[in-house]
Each structure stands twice: as C-alpha cells, then as structure tokens.
Design an enzyme around this catalytic site. Sequence first.
Site, PDB file in Angstrom:
ATOM      1  N   CYS A  72       6.240   3.574  -3.295  1.00 40.36           N
ATOM      2  CA  CYS A  72       6.229   4.263  -1.727  1.00 40.36           C
ATOM      3  C   CYS A  72       5.398   4.194  -0.769  1.00 40.36           C
ATOM      4  O   CYS A  72       4.268   4.253  -0.340  1.00 40.36           O
ATOM      5  CB  CYS A  72       6.293   6.057  -2.502  1.00 40.36           C
ATOM      6  SG  CYS A  72       7.287   6.517  -3.385  1.00 40.36           S
ATOM      7  N   CYS A  76      -6.353   2.322  -5.902  1.00 44.02           N
ATOM      8  CA  CYS A  76      -6.329   1.117  -6.763  1.00 44.02           C
ATOM      9  C   CYS A  76      -6.681  -0.470  -6.495  1.00 44.02           C
ATOM     10  O   CYS A  76      -5.647  -0.416  -5.018  1.00 44.02           O
ATOM     11  CB  CYS A  76      -4.279   1.150  -6.514  1.00 44.02           C
ATOM     12  SG  CYS A  76      -3.520   0.108  -7.416  1.00 44.02           S
ATOM     13  N   SER A  93       2.495 -13.845   0.061  1.00 42.07           N
ATOM     14  CA  SER A  93       1.708 -13.230  -0.670  1.00 42.07           C
ATOM     15  C   SER A  93      -0.054 -13.752  -1.350  1.00 42.07           C
ATOM     16  O   SER A  93      -1.229 -13.415  -1.628  1.00 42.07           O
ATOM     17  CB  SER A  93       1.440 -12.185  -1.837  1.00 42.07           C
ATOM     18  OG  SER A  93       2.016 -12.373  -3.143  1.00 42.07           O
ATOM     19  N   ASP A 131      -1.063 -18.195  -6.574  1.00 43.93           N
ATOM     20  CA  ASP A 131       0.007 -16.971  -6.920  1.00 43.93           C
ATOM     21  C   ASP A 131      -0.689 -15.553  -6.772  1.00 43.93           C
ATOM     22  O   ASP A 131      -1.671 -15.282  -7.498  1.00 43.93           O
ATOM     23  CB  ASP A 131       0.937 -16.990  -8.066  1.00 43.93           C
ATOM     24  CG  ASP A 131       2.149 -15.527  -7.781  1.00 43.93           C
ATOM     25  OD1 ASP A 131       1.816 -15.418  -6.088  1.00 43.93           O
ATOM     26  OD2 ASP A 131       2.956 -15.923  -8.170  1.00 43.93           O
ATOM     27  N   CYS A 143       1.195   0.706 -15.714  1.00 46.03           N
ATOM     28  CA  CYS A 143       0.587   1.896 -14.464  1.00 46.03           C
ATOM     29  C   CYS A 143       1.139   2.600 -15.245  1.00 46.03           C
ATOM     30  O   CYS A 143       2.636   2.600 -15.262  1.00 46.03           O
ATOM     31  CB  CYS A 143       0.791   1.141 -13.359  1.00 46.03           C
ATOM     32  SG  CYS A 143       0.160   2.127 -12.129  1.00 46.03           S
ATOM     33  N   CYS A 159     -16.150   1.385   0.948  1.00 41.04           N
ATOM     34  CA  CYS A 159     -16.958   1.519   1.634  1.00 41.04           C
ATOM     35  C   CYS A 159     -17.869   2.848   1.012  1.00 41.04           C
ATOM     36  O   CYS A 159     -19.051   2.903   0.566  1.00 41.04           O
ATOM     37  CB  CYS A 159     -16.657   2.441   2.905  1.00 41.04           C
ATOM     38  SG  CYS A 159     -15.452   3.256   2.795  1.00 41.04           S
TER      39      CYS A 159
END
Lengths: 467, 467, 467, 467
Positions: free
Chosen positions: B14, B258, B305, B367, B404, B451
């Site tokens: 999402c 994540c 990616s 990859d 997950c 951070c």
Amino acid sequence: MHNENITDEIREECGLFAIYKHGAEGSHLAAQTYIGLMALQHRGQEACGIAVGHNREISFHKDTGLIEEVFKDEKIIAGLEGNRAVGHVRYSSSSSKKSKENAQPLVLNYAKGQLAICHNGNIVNADVLRKEYEQGGAIYQTTTDTEIVAYTIARHRIGSGSIENAVFKAMKILKGAYSLIIMSPRKLVVARDPHGFRPLCFGMKADGSFVFASESCALDAVDAEFVREVRPGEVIVVEEGQMRELTDLCGTAPSKICVFEYIYFARPDSTIHGQLVNDSRRLAGKLLAQKYPVEADIVIPLPDSGVPSAMGYAEESGIPYVEGFGKNRYCGRTFIRPDQLSREQAVRLKLNPVKKYIEGKRVVVVDDSIVRGTTTGINVKLLREAGAAEVHLRISSPPFLYPCYYGTDVPNFDQLISHKHSVDGVCKIIGADSLAYLGIDDLPKIVPDLCDTGFCNACFTGNYPVL
Amino acid sequence: MHNENITDEIREECGLFAIYKHGAEGSHLAAQTYIGLMALQHRGQEACGIAVGHNREISFHKDTGLIEEVFKDEKIIAGLEGNRAVGHVRYSSSSSKKSKENAQPLVLNYAKGQLAICHNGNIVNADVLRKEYEQGGAIYQTTTDTEIVAYTIARHRIGSGSIENAVFKAMKILKGAYSLIIMSPRKLVVARDPHGFRPLCFGMKADGSFVFASESCALDAVDAEFVREVRPGEVIVVEEGQMRELTDLCGTAPSKICVFEYIYFARPDSTIHGQLVNDSRRLAGKLLAQKYPVEADIVIPLPDSGVPSAMGYAEESGIPYVEGFGKNRYCGRTFIRPDQLSREQAVRLKLNPVKKYIEGKRVVVVDDSIVRGTTTGINVKLLREAGAAEVHLRISSPPFLYPCYYGTDVPNFDQLISHKHSVDGVCKIIGADSLAYLGIDDLPKIVPDLCDTGFCNACFTGNYPVL
Amino acid sequence: MHNENITDEIREECGLFAIYKHGAEGSHLAAQTYIGLMALQHRGQEACGIAVGHNREISFHKDTGLIEEVFKDEKIIAGLEGNRAVGHVRYSSSSSKKSKENAQPLVLNYAKGQLAICHNGNIVNADVLRKEYEQGGAIYQTTTDTEIVAYTIARHRIGSGSIENAVFKAMKILKGAYSLIIMSPRKLVVARDPHGFRPLCFGMKADGSFVFASESCALDAVDAEFVREVRPGEVIVVEEGQMRELTDLCGTAPSKICVFEYIYFARPDSTIHGQLVNDSRRLAGKLLAQKYPVEADIVIPLPDSGVPSAMGYAEESGIPYVEGFGKNRYCGRTFIRPDQLSREQAVRLKLNPVKKYIEGKRVVVVDDSIVRGTTTGINVKLLREAGAAEVHLRISSPPFLYPCYYGTDVPNFDQLISHKHSVDGVCKIIGADSLAYLGIDDLPKIVPDLCDTGFCNACFTGNYPVL
Amino acid sequence: MHNENITDEIREECGLFAIYKHGAEGSHLAAQTYIGLMALQHRGQEACGIAVGHNREISFHKDTGLIEEVFKDEKIIAGLEGNRAVGHVRYSSSSSKKSKENAQPLVLNYAKGQLAICHNGNIVNADVLRKEYEQGGAIYQTTTDTEIVAYTIARHRIGSGSIENAVFKAMKILKGAYSLIIMSPRKLVVARDPHGFRPLCFGMKADGSFVFASESCALDAVDAEFVREVRPGEVIVVEEGQMRELTDLCGTAPSKICVFEYIYFARPDSTIHGQLVNDSRRLAGKLLAQKYPVEADIVIPLPDSGVPSAMGYAEESGIPYVEGFGKNRYCGRTFIRPDQLSREQAVRLKLNPVKKYIEGKRVVVVDDSIVRGTTTGINVKLLREAGAAEVHLRISSPPFLYPCYYGTDVPNFDQLISHKHSVDGVCKIIGADSLAYLGIDDLPKIVPDLCDTGFCNACFTGNYPVL
C-alpha cells in the site's frame, strides 16, 4: 485535461513487425507479433494493430491505445490465426480526431485480393501523388501516407505480374522515407527506401520463422537470431517458405539512416547497421566531456534517454555520475495532466530532483536534445530550487535547426528554440550557467561501427537527401 | 492469459496520501492527491481510490486499476470537492475476485457520521479481533485488515469524546504494522503503529496545506516541504487549520522500520527517517564488492531496482558498470502474458541481454533479492545464451528465510527458495557460477543515516518484533 | 447530460431471483439466474448482481448497469460455478454516488462464514436499528436497508443454532416490507415479511431445481413450474436437496401485497397471488369506462403500461381502441437527455402522436398514474398539437396522496401533484378537458382473483399497515 | 456466447438522417441528429455515426453499437459543431469482423475536399463497378456498397462543375436501391434511386432547418413538419440556406418502394408516400380474417410487429384480441445468448405465453413473416405447452420465396423455408394446425393511401425491377 507532450520529446512515428512461418496454424504468430510490438512500443504509443493471413484471407484488429490496451481481451489474439502476421505501432502527427481511422495495418481490397500494409516513414511527394490520384477518382479515408503507398502499389499491380514487382515499381515513384511490410494473399513483402532512412532488419527463429522488425530488440524479444539489415532499396519476398530479394534499387542512392535513431529514438539495446545504440550514446557523452569540459561536482542524466550519455560524460571527465533525478515510471509519454495542475507540477511529478545529491553542487546535466525549450527550462529551475550551485547543460545532439520530413515529428521552424535563438540565447532562456551541444562534425564519431551506410542529419544541417 | 508475477518480485501492499487545507474549496485537493498517488504508484498497482471531505460529507471514487486508469474520466477528479482529501494505492494479497471490494479508502458510516480510512500494513491479531467482533454481530464486506481497524475504532468511539481518542484506544488493541490516515466529519487523523513498521511522513506546502504521505517523493511531487516523519506510536490530528499530536504511545516500543523499504520497496529518491534510499542501495553494492569480490569484466544490474547497487559494486570493485540488460519500459509489474507465450519469452521481453556487452565476458549481476528463484534462473540462462563466460550473482539483501507479517507479500516458507536450499543449492538451481548475499550484519551499514530508529529484519532473521 | 426520469414514472426498487439444484456443478445455475434477472429487469435497471455458492464458498459479480451490460463478458457467468445462485436487480433511491457500493447481493463474512443477501423492500425501523447497532460499534459501507437486515441476522446468529432461526428472529425485529433471499455456506433461505408487501413466489424445474423469484414471469423464463407464493411471514430453507418451512409468523399480520404491483410495477404476464396482472389492468380500464364515460371518438393508451387499461376502456365503452402514440422502443427508462435538448423534445422522442389518428378527434387517453404531472402535461400538449379536438384523461389508479415507505419511490408530499391540487386543479394544470381516476373503492374490483390476501393501498389512502 | 438472430427477423440495413440550418453554430445540429437517429434505431442497431460540417471541414464520430452507447460520452456530441449534420444507423450483412470499418457516414477526402456519405440500399452492379475501378487502381477499405457509390461520384466530380452534377451522373451508373445523403464542403446533397426502393422524406423545422430522414417518425422526433417525400430519381441540393432540385431522372423508372417497409421494417407511426404504416398492418390483418377465417377463441399477436395485424384480424373476425405473449422489453434484437442456454430458452425469455389466456383455447396467432421457420416453430411449441387447444398461424405477408437485392437481409433461397416447402409443408414443420399467408394480390390493398408510387414485391414474386 491537457494531453500535452509534457516532456517536450521528439516522437518517432512508427514501428513495424512481421513474422512468417510456413505451415503455421492457430494464433501463435499473432502472439509473437504482440510480443514484437511490445518490444517496439517506444516507437509509437498512440495506436497499434495486427493483421494475420490465413490462406488468402486477412483478418485484423487495430485501435488507438497501447498494445496491452488494444489487445487486452485475450480472445482477440486467439482469434487471429494464420501462417503470417504483420503489426504496427504508431504516433499520429495529424489531428487526434482522425487517429482511429489512421491506425495500421491498412487493410484493403484491390484488384488482386487483400493487402495489409504497414508503413514507417514519410513520403515527400505524397501531396503530388495524392492530387494525381484524385484526378483519377481516388478517395482517401485516412490522412496517412500509407494510403498513398497503397494506391501507388495498386495502380501498378495490374500488369506487374506480382505484388513484389508492383512494390518495386511503386518504389521508383515514391520519394522519401519508408520502410514497408506488406502482406498479400500469399506473400509477405518487405521493402525499404533506397536511402534507408528508417531502420528495418531481418532475423530467423530456430523453428524456421522469418522475422522482420524496425529494431533488433524486437528480434531478441521473440528469440529470433539477427541475420542482417534489410538493405536500402531492397525488396524481400517470402512465399511458400522461401525468401527472395529484388535488389535493383540497392545502391541507387546514398545510404541515409536517421542519426537521431541512435541519439534518441531507438532502444539502447538495439543494434542498427552494426552500431549498438547504447554505445553511440555513451560516445556522445564522452565527446561532450572532451569538447565542453566544465568544473563540476556531479554529472546527472535526464532519465531515461540521457543515462548512457551522462555515463559517458562522467567516465570521460572523471566527475562522479549521480542519479540526480528520481523518475516516476508510471507517468509515460502519454501522461495526461489534470486541469488543476500546472505544467511545472506535471514535470515535477515525472522527474524529482534529489536534494541531497544536488544541494550546493555544481551540476552537469546531460540530455539528448532540446526542442521547444520549455521543459528544459523547468528542469533547470527544479535543480536550482533543489540547491544546485551551478547548472551546466550538455546536449548529446546538435541543435535542431530544421524540420524533419522523413517520419519524425521534429516540428517546424517557428517552434524550434534553436532556430530562433543562438546557443547563448537558448542558455539564457532556459536559465543554465552553460550550455553546449554535440557538434555536427561529432556525429560520425558516435556511430563508428556503422557498417555499410551513411546517415541523415538534415534536422541539424538542412541537408535534405530528398525533397 | 497468465496474470502471473513475471519477475518474481516482492510486492509492497500500500501507499497513503492525505492533504488538508483550511478553507479549500473545489477539486484542487483531489488533484493534488491524484499527483501524490501517482508518485506512490510503485507501492500498489492493483487498486486505488480518493476520498474528499466537504463539510461533514465524504465523497469518493475507487476501483481496481492504475491511477491513470481509475481516474481517466476527468469529471471524476473535478467532482471530488472539499477541504481535505485522502488517497490510497494497493496490492491485494487476497484473491483477485475480491479486489474491487477491497479497494480503499474504506468509506463508512458509523455512530458519529462518516469515516474514510486508508491503511498500509498488516494487523497480526486481526483474526482474533475478527472473531471477537463477529460474536458481537459484526459483518465483513471486505477481506482487508482495514475493516478490522474500522471496527476497532468504531467500537471505541462512543465514550471517547473524539475520533483521535478512539484511534488512540484502538492502537492499544491493534497489534502489528499499520500506518493510518483517517478522515472524519471534521478532521484528518494520522497514526502510525508504535514500531513504525511502515513509513509515513509529514510535510507542508507554501500555501499552508498539511500533507501526509508514505514516502517523501510524494511530498516532492506536490511541492510540499518535508517537515518530519510521523513518529512511531504518534497520532496527529488536523482540524480547523491546526495540527495537534497525541504522543503517549511514542517510545512504548522499539522502532522497527522495514529495512526492505530501503532495499527494494521505496523509490530511490525518497528519504525515510533521514536515510536516502538510493544511498542505501549504493552502499549495499559497495559492501557486496568488499565482502564478495570476484574477478570479472563487467558489472550489470537487473534493472531497475538493481541499478544503484550495481553502481556501488562497480565503483567499489573498479569493474566497469555496463547496462547489460535492455529493459522494456512498457511491460510493467502487471504485464499479462498471453497463453501462447512461455514464461521465458515473457522474461526476455522485459529484460533483453545486450550480446555485444556480454559475449565472452565474466559478468557480475546485481539484483535486490531472490524469492522463488524461477526468474533469476531464466535471467542467468539468458546471459549464458548471450555468451557470458561466467555469471556471478550478487544480491543486495540477505536470503529470504521467513515470511513477512507486516504488510508485504514475502510468501510462505514453502515458496522461499532460500528456506528450502542452502546458498550453494540456490546457486546450482539458478545456474550461476557464484552467488553471494548481503549479510545480516551488513544491514545496519546500509542505513547509516537512519536518524532515530531501528529497523525490522524479520524476513531475514525470523526476529519478529510482534506476533 | 440530464439523467432525469423523463417519463415521470414511479420506480419499483428491486427484483429477486434464486435457484438451487442439489449436486449442480459448473455455471449452469448462474446462467439460469442471468435469464431470471433478465425477466425481472423491469423491476430495477440501475444495478444488478449474481452470487453463487460452491461448497462453503460464495463468489459473485455485481455492478451498476443493466444485466446485459454488467455480465457482457461471457467469462463472468462462466466463472460463477456452484449448486445455488442468487441474483438481484435494483434501483437506487439514494444518491447515484453510492450506487456501486449499494449493488446487491450484499456478500459478507460473519461469525458463521459467508452470506449473500438479496433484499426487496424497505425497513421502516431501519433508522432506529441503525442507531442501536452503531452504539454497539457497527459500521456501514452502503446506504441500503439490506445492511440493516444483515446486521440484524448476524446479531442473532450466535445462539440461534441455524441461519433460518436467525432469520426468523430477525423478522420479529425488522418492521416494514421485505422479501429476502439469503445464501449461507450450505443453504438457501427465503423469507417474506408478515404483511407480504413485496411479491415472492416459488417454482420447480423438471430437473428438480428449486426456484424463487419476485414474479412468476421469471419462473416462466427459466421453464420452472409455478408452485405457490412464498407466504407472508414464511421462512423457507433449502438444504441438501430438501425444502423446509418455518411458518410461525404466517398469519400474524394481515396480508398486504402492494396493489400498485398490479397497476404498474409487475409485468402484465405475471400472476401474483392468483391474480394475472394484465387482467387487473383491463378491469381497471373497464371500471373507468363505467364510472367515467365520455363522448369520444377514440381511446388511446400511454404505451406500454397504459395498453391493457385502454383496451379495457375501449371494450367497455365501445369506443375504438387506437394506437395513438408511436413508441420509441430504444429509449428506455434510463434515457439520457443531451444538454442541447428540451425535456419536451425528449418526451416527443419517446412518444410520437400519430396525427392521422388524432387530428380532429375527441380522444380518451388512458395512463396508469400521475406523479408530478409534468410529463402528463407535455403529452396532452403533444396531442393538442397533433389536432386532438378534446383530450380526456383516465387514470387506472387513484391519485397519489401519500408517500410509500415499503420499497417504491413514490415521492414525498411536496412532489405529488395530487397532494397539492384537487382533481380539477390537476386537470387544469395538465391542460386536459377532463380527468378521472380509478376510485379507492374500485381497487378490490381489479384484483378479483387475489386468492388469499389483502393488499396495501397506503399511497392512495394513507392507511399505512406498519410504521 | 451466441450472437444469433434469436427471433429470426429480417433486418433492414440502414437509416439516414440529415439536418441543415443556415448559419447554425455549436453542436445543436449534432444533438438533433442524435435524436433523429434514436427515432430510426429500429432500422439498424449494429453501428452508427454522425458527421458535421463546419465551413469546409467535416468532423465525425462513428463506431459499432447503439446510438446511446456510441455517443455515451457527452463530449462527443458537444464536440461536433457545424451548420449541417448527417447521421446513419446500420446493420452489417457482411462479417462482424469488418463492422467497425463499415460504420457510416463514410468520410473521405477526394479531389474537391471532404465528403461524408450515408447510404441505405444495395447497388446491384456493385461487383461490376468494383472490378472496373480496381483496374484503375482503386483500393477498398470497407466491404460496403457505399464505397462504390463514393468512387462513382469521385470519378465524375472532375469536370462535373458541382457535386450535385457528379451525383446525378453517378446515378446513371449505379443500378439498384439507394437513398443517399451526402455532405460536401459547402452543401448537403440528397438523392434517391429512380425506383425509390428505400424511403426518404423531407421536412422543415419552424427555425428554417431543412431535415431529411428515412422515415417521418424521425421528422416528428425533431419537431420538423413533414413536407414531402424525396422523389424517386430526385437530387436535392441545400446550399447557402436554399434548396434546389435536379429532377431529370424522376419518372425514368417505375416507382418501387419496398412493400416490406409497410409490413415490417418501418415504425408503425411513420407515414411513407402518404400511407400510414400502422394502417397497412391493420388492413393486412383484416384481409387475413376475410380470406382465412377460422373458428377460434382468441387472436394473439407476436409482439411487437404482429400487434396491429392481430388487432385487424380480431376486429374483422369478431374473435377477442388478447395479449397472449408477455414480452421482455429488455432483450432487444441484439440479445446475446449465453453458451449455457438453449435457443428455446432464449425465445422463451423474450416471449412468454400467458397460460391463463391460452389454456384450452383455440388460438389465432398473427405474425408478420416466416423466414427460416425455426423461431416460429418454437413459438407454436410454447403455445401448445401453455395448453392451446389449436394454433392457427396467420402471416401478414406472402411467403418469402426470393432473396432481396435491395438493401434488406432476406436471405438466399436455401435458407427460406417457403422456398423449400409448400405452405402445407411449412405448417407441418412448425407444428401449427393451420397456416395462411397474405396473398400477393392483397398487397395493393394494404397500401390504399400510397399516393403516387408503385411498390416492389420481389421477395414474394421474383419480379425484380432491376438486376
């Protein structure tokens, strides 16, 4: 909504694909053509179509839209059965109103049965021929040159003995740029104008299929082995599982492959006349670095077309290459801008400067070309807002000074910023700290592997090979 | 046709976006949300929707499809008027049959009027809550966790005094991963689970608009200034042009963003918790080069990616970076493969090895991950067919060993090749000459700028922060 | 465009269909439901849907549009496999924005698995129940009463032992008009409110299929033999190829089938409670001729609903029946009027007076009802323009004086011309020479065959059976 | 799915509409054409289109589908601006594959600019002309005769001085049936073949608009006053607000309006050559009652086309008229039958026998024609299943013995049941107790008001006026 060309890119106007397999049945070849056209989608995103031949009958489907859209209903491909197939992707340079009618292949009936014609290029004497044919009672249902090609062939078919002879005769009449793929009741006929403006290559699959495509990447997509280019001036006939050539027009004109295919149009993984496109772009970047060096901290490309040239510039200059723009891969060339959004917001959506990389840096930006200059100006502005200390623009082609009459949409004089302004003037308008273009004399250097042909650079020089 | 996941990628489930501008009228905010969702399209391509609030009324539009498809008719955006808007893009992990019903925002009526809820994440105690609510007579019209979130809030709204208090109470009950954006009759409420699994950030536009988005690239797209992350455990309320925070849950659990957001999900130009995603990927490539060097001629990425990691590997190793695969930008993640085509042909269509670069070369391929291994195997095969002398695979994440439960579709054990086979085993199955993964202990090194938060690596380690 | 109700007709709000065949496989029952819904399309043209049950799983498809549109893609029906199917056609009385969400069957998950609920009617205590459930945390995703029905059943399912018992308990709580068809994980449950406001009948096919439908014409369409009405207050369960009844609520309230079903809603070839609809309409025409005779030359119907009454009037009066209006069969109830056209032009397109028949004639026009009076006025005007010497209007129902709360869209007081004006006043407004309505006391006479039930005439009398 | 002609009806192949208003601007005339085509939708439901002329430019929109579907997006009509408009509805007699290409108006460019051509009819020497033009190099992009008409006009335009003269010359060459509406760069040209096979009439609106339409019901729909028929052989030119006629071909051939227009094709409220269509049908029924009386209890029509004839039969015979079939108004001529359904079930869905009326009765059924006989047989079977004691079929036209070459789809000999079987034979095949047709000699009696023209009855007699 605004259906504008957000990124101010020049558009190629067509891609061609054909496959012939002796004895093939079912929709396998239509599916291969679907894949071949997917690989050529970058050459035309406005309309597409596939025609297949089964015995003497041609069936087809075409419409406006991307291939995945037009052939979304799986029954369409499944219903296109035959032993040969031709396909086409296109942009329309005419009004969008007409685009549905202008989709190709152009499928027609004439004295000898059915033809399906796919055309990439531009016929410079189309208006003359159009008027001549009109006097004989011709009617036109599209606004494409393809219809002129069709009439020219049809008029010579009677008495020619064969479709390939008619095509051959037509080629003596048609002036300009054309790569043609034609399906007749029994044959596949492939032809390329004597200058060879637009690319067209030939390959074979292990199963004996003959494949023709605008670019080698489409051969790769269908797992066909590249065999050779279709030669400028050549007519190839595939029939009964055999291939024959008519070569009388080969060599009758200087070879003039469009150099902008290497700079922008073609896919970087395509090889045209022996020259890998990606190599040309890298070389252009290196040449720019040699001739127009600048003290800078980073080199960034305008993605995606500027990537190889920026890499070449970085490699040659030693300045680090950085992906300074994030690219939104979901707003394609056809991105529609809602009324509520400014053009700047649309550009920003597509290209997002990465502040961390740009802030306080002297930036070399490498792009392939500047047409009207509007989008380039916005990009420079975005970089400055992201904190760029300096913005140096390097363009991997010479300035566009002349319109193209050979099948691209390089626009008319009054829209070409470089026609109206000097390089300094353009630099000021777009707000860059410096601007440099690839030189006319550098063009031969970016296509060193070009095996057996010259190239057309008319949009940069006005040296039109045929008018 | 086969609607399979050709490239065997893990899918984020999402993306969220919201904007609030005091006194705004017309459809301007809906248009901004359209742009924001376009920038987040990579986070979900199956369905999308936008809801706007005008006075106490919510209107909305949602459906399956990409944003450009679902909002193609310009009248839709133009009809969504209000002073606040929320939007959602999603993948469905459930059956496609249900996808239309599962599109978000979830718009509902409850005791206090209307709500529009957007959710990114996964509620691990959803089944328990579902059964509990069912016993009280609850009915479910979707198969999403969002409906569980909605019921939990609705049940606590009576007696809570305010929607934000109800959300706060719900957060104590809901276990798992969730970033939430909720529009009530007067307010915009934004919340993030105490671990902060899924990203959510906050920005302001110059015109005083409050903007919330899953990634900073969406703030950039609407020209909003990044202000800060929504803190894990925080509830933010925007009302009457003012923003308030409920922070009692902040710090009640360890931060667990994540880590795969950095490796694969997020756009490279996004900054999450201070860490630029592109930097993480480059670093991963460098680490791979340090720990798993190999004698090779070229480094090539699996686009897109793998690009930054491959660049990092090349930079660190000194081996030249080459764009060894041509990528077809027109077959997206949702590419549909016609029945007539093999999976291999579909992969080849998407990624075309450039023979000139590969032939005779020892190739390092970078990859981001290997899930089932099927596509990776095809890619290795394509490289060998293109003449690669050696193929060395470097993966910029550790092996997937565990599913997950926090809002991605990393699949179950039995589909994870690394769960079933050792690294050597996987290497053999996919046919590579060598294979190496980023180490678990390298993960902190790829997010040095992170951070104020830790991260979740459960899919690699099985250390689930909450179950 | 104007999406108005050109012909000012009252709209029924739903039609139901269900079929159960023990051991059935494949999509045969979905296809039968498609046919059954086609036969009921006149009861609802805004949205429709079909759900099928296979083992414990329900799959479904629904959307806004006519049945032929929503199920155009043949794969949809083919993919709906199971041994039981339910279907629904509907109008929406709420805003069009919500219509997609409001399409039925309402498919949901609850404590005992899945349910698909189809509802025709109107729950008069819906608001009370809605608020009660909201206090318990209920959320509403549609604006239909069906969701209230669903919650009421779900809340009683725990501890009821069976779905039919839960339905039975719910019926004691739900007040108003409802015919229900519910598919549970193993059963088909059919129920009708104790007054039996909305029709629902039961039939069998020769192959042993159980069929339920709002009107007998749908039984005919699927070649099912009419067996009997579902009795007011009855609950029928079909399970394991057997049918059982719960009849404790039968007879607990006076039967009140909607009399307007006979006057207008139902198809003339349907028989409801033993009374053929076409006969009722003919009788209404005869009664009008007896009580409100007039010297005239011709009797003409407002097609199509006025045809049988006009025939009855002609037969009784001896005045010739003439098809005085040509009807355009291609502009349905949902005809969209382009902006450029007046309402009068839209009416004229639909109903074209035949000048040859009308010119110089004294005309009796028979229509079923007058709601707002606007269209009737246009029709009278068109007849005068066609040369009618006199226009006498005869209406085969009493004047609408009260809104309907039982599942039709008879509007509120302020829109009912007869509520605001006397018969004489209406006559003047619409410009007729005379106007007469069927009397309240004539209503029993038009349903002489009505076997075992009384009827509801609240829209004419204000005698609401339940509020 | 089966896209068959469920009811075995003969199909008209086209409807024409045109409007011209001097000085008109905007899209008003396109909207009027939309309404005019809606009124003519019964003449063609497969494809439709509208072209408008503004100055010398023609813009258009056409596609397959009903008018409401093709022009659903309101922007289409709004974008068609001009002072003249032409429209077309069509069936395709050729393969469905080609239907999109065959949609009309045919818009083309030729020596003198643009033309939009609408054609209703059939050119009997089309094949001869097609071959002749092919020898001159003509290409065909459709499979319609309209293209032959276009070429014939285009070939004569040079040297004709005007488009109307070219049309006039073309009419001397074209043999067969044609009503034509042509829009040139400045004019509207309307023409009808010398036999006047297909209808075409002319009217005026109060605002000075000139209107042409296939049937008078379309004039009514746009509130135009009927002025007169376009005369067989006439060419009408509208230009600069003036109308002129070329009448040299008028009277050069006997008038031959298609008599089947009166029996079936035209709308009952249309008047053609002075004869109201509904009257013809009533008369046919009366004649059948006179010549083929039978002892029976009820007369029932096959709705809708059999209604007036059944009324005439009932009136003449004194046997009560009863609506014995309920008709489903939602499955049009184009109803698609899902694979799972039998043809019988599809017929039953469309026409539902009312058992109460039929059971135990001797039934006279009146229909307009029998083509292949299959559907008629199913209808007889349905009546017997509903309990009919006897079924007597009366057909309001003579038996089809010959194919039609003038623009309808009366099929070839081998599909015409009456060509292969005697009346007795047909009666047995369809299972009726008796069968009688209108006589050839009765045809003149059903068109007594036919003012100035004879008619074509070739499909019944084989007397082809032109071949």
